[in-house]
Design an enzyme around this catalytic site. Sequence first.
Site, PDB file in Angstrom:
ATOM      1  N   ASP A  32     -10.956 -17.464  30.812  1.00  0.00           N
ATOM      2  CA  ASP A  32     -10.123 -17.784  29.840  1.00  0.00           C
ATOM      3  C   ASP A  32     -11.225 -18.251  28.378  1.00  0.00           C
ATOM      4  O   ASP A  32     -10.448 -18.611  27.418  1.00  0.00           O
ATOM      5  CB  ASP A  32      -9.432 -19.162  30.210  1.00  0.00           C
TER       6      ASP A  32
ATOM      7  N   HIS B 209     -12.995 -22.762  29.717  1.00  0.00           N
ATOM      8  CA  HIS B 209     -13.529 -23.512  30.699  1.00  0.00           C
ATOM      9  C   HIS B 209     -14.797 -23.240  31.354  1.00  0.00           C
ATOM     10  O   HIS B 209     -15.009 -21.799  31.621  1.00  0.00           O
ATOM     11  CB  HIS B 209     -12.304 -23.915  31.706  1.00  0.00           C
TER      12      HIS B 209
ATOM     13  N   SER C  23     -10.798 -31.543  29.774  1.00  0.00           N
ATOM     14  CA  SER C  23     -10.480 -30.675  30.756  1.00  0.00           C
ATOM     15  C   SER C  23     -12.139 -30.152  31.284  1.00  0.00           C
ATOM     16  O   SER C  23     -12.065 -30.075  32.648  1.00  0.00           O
ATOM     17  CB  SER C  23     -10.076 -29.344  30.754  1.00  0.00           C
TER      18      SER C  23
END
Length: 262
Positions: free
Chosen positions: A228, A231, A31
């Site tokens: 979070d 990321h 990601s």
Amino acid sequence: MEMETPIPSSKQNPEMESSQTKQIFILSGQSNMAGRGGVTKHHKWDGVVPQECQPNPTTILRFSATRHWEPAREPLHSDIDTKKVCGVGPGMSFANAVRERVGVVGLVPCAVGGTAIKEWARGKHLYESMVMRGKESVKGGGEIMGLLWYQGESDTSHQHDAEAYQGNMEKLISNVREDLGLPSLPIIQVAIASGDGKYMEKVREAQFKISLPNVVCIDAKGLPLKEDNLHLTTEAQVKLGHMLADAYLTNFAPPQILSPHP
């Protein structure tokens, strides 16, 4: 929801397929390579594109999911990492930072969020798709100049996965070079800045231990993370793109030829 008007693809611009030779870079991993910069906790991209990530339709192209060259713009992975909302990644800031030196930059997005290294083994869908896209990308002209790799967060949860990481990554490098027919393909891997589990440092240690020819490791640790704690922020992605560009230009790019004064 689309934040911006799409740039026409190369289906409407067939000359893009035969434009001047592209210097092609494969973007792969999970990601943080696909890009989550600017994606809110409500799973929407805020649409903010920093100056360093602005499109340049004549010199920065992307290889779409349908395997056509088109002008590159954020989010680069929107049709590749389709199960998640994509935002800003490192690819556009990288391309903008190297294009004056290398000319036309072709980006081949392949990253998919939440994927472990074992899912990138030869014979697995993700690996075979990456190799296929790499091979297809050069058919209209161009040369693959490097693989930018940012992955490992999904291998931090279990000790076995973390301990196997170095061997798995070295095998991936060997396989992708063999399958693309590029035995000296430059690889720039990013040492992870976060992880899903408690073995993050063990994965980072494995990444730094890889000492194969033409493999460089840059460190994402210390770059700002979103709330979070997994990321990279948009700002961090811009910085990472510049770090990747510096690593490429320093280690792999042909020397700049200065034109003599008239």
